[in-house]
Design an enzyme around this catalytic site. Sequence first.
Site, PDB file in Angstrom:
ATOM      1  N   CYS A  27     -24.373  -7.807   2.204  1.00 38.90           N
ATOM      2  CA  CYS A  27     -23.895  -6.426   2.337  1.00 38.90           C
ATOM      3  C   CYS A  27     -24.991  -5.530   2.919  1.00 38.90           C
ATOM      4  CB  CYS A  27     -23.446  -5.889   0.978  1.00 38.90           C
ATOM      5  SG  CYS A  27     -22.834  -4.184   1.074  1.00 38.90           S
TER       6      CYS A  27
ATOM      7  N   CYS B 248     -18.024 -16.039   3.483  1.00 41.16           N
ATOM      8  CA  CYS B 248     -17.459 -16.842   2.393  1.00 41.16           C
ATOM      9  C   CYS B 248     -17.203 -18.274   2.849  1.00 41.16           C
ATOM     10  CB  CYS B 248     -16.151 -16.224   1.895  1.00 41.16           C
ATOM     11  SG  CYS B 248     -15.406 -17.183   0.544  1.00 41.16           S
TER      12      CYS B 248
ATOM     13  N   ASP C 119       0.828  -1.218   0.000  1.00 44.84           N
ATOM     14  CA  ASP C 119       0.000   0.000   0.000  1.00 44.84           C
ATOM     15  C   ASP C 119       0.857   1.261   0.000  1.00 44.84           C
ATOM     16  OD1 ASP C 119      -2.207  -1.601   0.084  1.00 44.84           O
ATOM     17  OD2 ASP C 119      -2.573  -1.350   2.222  1.00 44.84           O
TER      18      ASP C 119
ATOM     19  N   CYS D  76     -21.730 -13.305  -0.319  1.00 43.46           N
ATOM     20  CA  CYS D  76     -21.055 -12.031  -0.035  1.00 43.46           C
ATOM     21  C   CYS D  76     -21.857 -10.847  -0.561  1.00 43.46           C
ATOM     22  CB  CYS D  76     -19.647 -12.031  -0.615  1.00 43.46           C
ATOM     23  SG  CYS D  76     -19.559 -12.307  -2.400  1.00 43.46           S
TER      24      CYS D  76
ATOM     25  N   CYS E  82     -19.967   1.451   0.501  1.00 48.01           N
ATOM     26  CA  CYS E  82     -19.285   0.436   1.304  1.00 48.01           C
ATOM     27  C   CYS E  82     -18.993   0.971   2.704  1.00 48.01           C
ATOM     28  CB  CYS E  82     -17.993   0.019   0.611  1.00 48.01           C
ATOM     29  SG  CYS E  82     -16.981  -1.121   1.564  1.00 48.01           S
TER      30      CYS E  82
END
Length: 370
Positions: free
Chosen positions: A193, A243, A129, A189, A209
């Site tokens: 949400c 998951c 990152d 998944c 999100c």
Amino acid sequence: MKAEIKCFASSIGFDAVGVARPAPTTWERYRDWVSRGYHGEMGYLETRSLARRDLSRFANPPGSVIVFAKQYFPLEYSPVDRDGPFDGFVSQYAWGDDYHDIVADGLKKICEFIHQRTDGRERARWLVDTAPILERDFAAQAGIGWFGKHTHILSRTLGNWFFLGEIVTTLQLEPDAPVSSRCGTCTRCLDVCPTGAFAAPYVLDARRCISYLTIEHKGPIPRELRPKLGRRIYGCDECLSVCPWNRFTTPIKDTRLQPRQEWMTLDLIELMGLTDDEFRQRFKGSPIKRIKRRGLLRNAAVALGNTKDPRAVSALIKSLGDGEPLIRSHAAWALGAIRGEEARRALRRALVDETDPMVLREVEYALKID
């Protein structure tokens, strides 16, 4: 050389290693995603999009991208254990020490290993990152896993609970073979949400999100999404946690990533009283420090509003006097969400005393909440 690098990486704590060609395969898809505005306020994703296509600035000429995965899911803990009325939920990647430092420490050792084994002839640059690179693209190319429908990389042996780091090197290494997607018809998944952030399978609208809203987004959280945050104050693990490939996850090997009890869940009432110095001291070494006090208390105020618990009113009223307008405005919204005469009296006083336009708008809105 490739086998030696993989062996050394395993010996210092990496859980998977793969090699990819130094050319991304999904850059056009990435550019289209940005053009649709799905990146939200993360302007760096747009301004540096071209840089993600060319790796020569890291190693010239780039010969290979070596991708490393490091697992972080603690099997001995479970989010369902956090059920106190004022517990603020924190994404599991932030339960331990900041992974950037931990992964970087390992990547530096591998770069030095490459330097020594090649007598300095080959160059290597580590990334975690720290520079623009399409790391999931290279992880998929390198066989670390495949793109899940939730846009994370999925592994048959690690599930989706792992960090990625890369080394771009002039070394010419044989690429590993990608693995086929094994998501099948599963949509767990996408279905779980809380905010409906997936525009389609494999397409995330970051603007909806919760991880984006609580970490990357710096301004007011959109009102229509605030109730959907629940008590999540730093990230959201919903799409990861459901998951089915996680059943193959194994325990954490690196003790630095083991959860710290004080970072797993945060008391929302206590957070609202933190000073800047207390915030810096408490979250030293934690990824949480990146959102600063104003971001964490903004999130905590929303979470308190979502509890609807009158016991939160006193802390929120005190926050109406905070020096940060972002915190005051979300505290006002939370008081409106909880309602009650004490909350309304405080809001009416704020309507007289407040001078910041953003806060005033939230006070006025809060007084109108039925």
